[in-house]
Structures are given as structure tokens and as C-alpha cells.
Scaffold this active site. Structure first.
Site, short mmCIF file in Angstrom:
data_model
loop_
_atom_site.label_atom_id
_atom_site.label_comp_id
_atom_site.label_asym_id
_atom_site.label_seq_id
_atom_site.Cartn_x
_atom_site.Cartn_y
_atom_site.Cartn_z
CG HIS A 1 12.09 -12.79 -23.64
ND1 HIS A 1 11.87 -11.78 -24.56
CD2 HIS A 1 13.31 -12.54 -23.09
CE1 HIS A 1 12.92 -10.97 -24.56
NE2 HIS A 1 13.81 -11.41 -23.69
CG HIS B 1 5.55 -12.71 -28.44
ND1 HIS B 1 4.71 -11.66 -28.74
CD2 HIS B 1 6.62 -12.16 -27.81
CE1 HIS B 1 5.25 -10.52 -28.33
NE2 HIS B 1 6.42 -10.80 -27.76
CD GLU C 1 9.85 -9.11 -23.06
OE1 GLU C 1 10.27 -8.15 -23.72
OE2 GLU C 1 9.41 -10.12 -23.60
CG ASP D 1 8.06 -13.63 -25.04
OD1 ASP D 1 7.07 -14.07 -24.42
OD2 ASP D 1 8.53 -12.51 -24.85
CB THR D 2 6.00 -18.28 -22.45
OG1 THR D 2 6.11 -17.14 -21.59
CG2 THR D 2 7.14 -19.25 -22.18
NE ARG E 1 4.36 -9.04 -22.78
CZ ARG E 1 5.09 -8.78 -23.86
NH1 ARG E 1 4.71 -7.85 -24.70
NH2 ARG E 1 6.20 -9.41 -24.11
CD GLU F 1 10.79 -11.44 -28.36
OE1 GLU F 1 11.39 -10.34 -28.33
OE2 GLU F 1 10.11 -11.85 -27.41
CD GLU G 1 4.93 -7.14 -29.51
OE1 GLU G 1 6.16 -7.15 -29.61
OE2 GLU G 1 4.34 -7.34 -28.44
MN MN Z 1 9.98 -11.07 -25.45
#
Ligand code: MN
Length: 247
Positions: A210, A187, A245, A184-185, A216, A151, A157
Site C-alpha cells: 500500500h 504505517h 490508499e 504500507d508506506t 494519507r 498488514e 490501529e
Molecule cells: Mn494500508
């Protein structure tokens, strides 16, 4: 039609929880997939994992797994004993997944979660350690029929893989049919110049997706460019999973 999923920890604070309850809940809502943290598999008996698989099959739910790697098992560590321990740890998780018929593992599973201070100067030594580790891990994934998706996440992170371009460079060094990219949208909003172009860059190597808003929240509650995202996914012919997520 892409299968749609939800990450269990939208409803739970801890990683260990009553998975059966959420398998039923996800099915009742109409999802196809329940994704949860893979680490608790190591604490479960093989029989319990088979029970979860049966409970999921009974209601037509596929179980998928993700993780944020504990720094004690950092496979990008410059300390060889930590790196080797991390390789064994992830190989064991993959073997547990196979018992429950799991075929998809993703997340920050190529480096410890959180960026060490000295990685901010140069990440190449960490990258090299991670690649060395992943070449060992992926052999077990191949044997167990697991696809391992790395990912691309935001810089807070890890700073090892932040963009689709970096994820592609990484999987190119691993060279296995069992490795792919997870975008992941949430990120991508932080790290990519263009979300649509990032998806097109990943192209056929996009193995998992994701969704979540910039804060979030559940998709649709914010101002993420969903039309652009949908068009890019169609451009690359993405037919894989789309898992929400939200936290
Ligand atoms: Mn994710």
C-alpha cells in the site's frame, strides 16, 4: 511492471457504495486494480457479486479486498465466543470472495481494529489467540484460492503487528503458502527504523503493498522517500500489486 491500484474509499466515506461506478472510474483513470472493504460482500447476493466481477472483467479491472476487523469479530479476543465468531465471519468473507474470483485479502484482519488497554501490558495472549484463529481461517483461504496478507500497521490501529519483522514472525507460525505480508508506506513511516530495510526484511513474503503519504494524501504530495522505497522493492524483486490508499 507491477499492477497499480486504488482503494475505493478515497472517493467514498462509507464502506458500502456503488462499486460498479468506481470500477468504471478506476479503469477510466488507468488503474489495474480497485480495492475495497470486504465486509459489504456479506450483504451482497451471490448474483450481485458475480455481476461486479463481470463489470470488472469487462474493463480489465482486478478486484482486491481489505478490512479493518470490527472488534465484535476480534479473532485475537481472549473471549472464546468472540474469537470463534470472528473465525466464522472471516471464513464467510473468504467464501464470498471466491464467488467473485477474488484472490487477495489484506488489512487488519488478524485482530480487532483498535488496541485494547490491557493489550498494552502484554500482547502474547492475544497473539496466541490470533495465531490459533488464523490457522483455522487459512484452511478456508487455501480451499478458496485466496492469499491472506497481514498488514503491519501503526500502534494506534493495533499493537499486535506493527513492523515487518513482527509480520514475518506471525506468518511463520501460520505456515501456509496462502499467507503473506502487506506493508504500507504510511504505517512504515511511523513504526519502522528504516522503510527500505523493512521491505527487504519482508522480502519474498511481501504479498501486497500500500502507498500513501505520511498524512494519507496521494503519493507524491508529501515527503515520503519514494526513491528508497522503489529501490527496496526492486532489491526484493517485488512483482505484486501496488495500491494507493489515500484518504
Ligand atoms: Mn494500508
Amino acid at each position: 511492471m507491477n499492477k497499480l491500484g486504488i482503494f475505493m474509499n478515497f472517493w467514498e466515506k462509507g464502506w458500502a457504495a456503488d462499486h460498479k461506478k468506481y470500477i468504471k472510474k478506476a479503469a477510466d483513470i488507468g488503474f489495474d486494480i480497485l480495492e475495497f472493504q470486504a465486509q459489504p460482500l456479506l450483504e451482497m447476493s451471490d448474483d450481485h457479486i458475480r455481476e461486479l466481477k463481470k463489470a470488472a472483467d469487462d474493463v480489465g479491472i482486478e478486484l482486491t479486498y481489505s478490512l479493518g476487523l470490527d472488534r465484535r469479530y476480534d479473532v485475537s479476543s481472549l473471549d472464546e465466543s468472540i474469537r470463534k465468531g470472528g473465525v466464522t465471519y472471516l471464513q464467510n468473507i473468504i467464501r464470498k470472495m471466491e464467488i467473485g474470483g477474488g484472490t487477495l485479502l489484506s488489512g487488519v484482519s488478524y485482530a480487532g481494529w483498535g488496541t485494547p488497554d490491557d493489550m498494552q501490558d502484554t500482547k502474547q495472549p492475544y497473539w496466541n489467540q490470533s495465531v490459533k484463529s488464523m490457522r483455522e481461517i487459512i484452511k478456508v483461504a487455501e480451499d478458496c484460492g485466496v492469499t491472506y496478507c497481514v498488514e503491519a500497521v501503526n500502534r494506534f490501529e493495533t499493537c499486535l503487528i506493527n513492523t515487518a519483522k513482527e509480520a514475518l514472525a506471525y506468518i511463520d507460525e501460520i505456515d501456509s503458502k496462502n499467507i503473506g505480508v502487506l506493508l504500507d508506506t504510511y504505517h512504515m513511516n511511523i513504526e519502522e527504523d528504516s522503510i527500505g530495510d523493512a521491505i527487504r526484511t519482508a522480502g519474498k513474503y511481501l504479498g501486497h503493498f500500500h502507498t500513501g503519504e505520511r498524512n494519507r494524501k496521494v503519493p507524491g504530495k508529501g515527503h515520503t522517500p519514494w526513491k528508497e522505497i522503489g529501490e527496496a522493492l526492486r532489491d526484493v524483486g517485488y512483482d505484486g500489486h501496488v495500491t494507493m490508499e489515500p484518504f
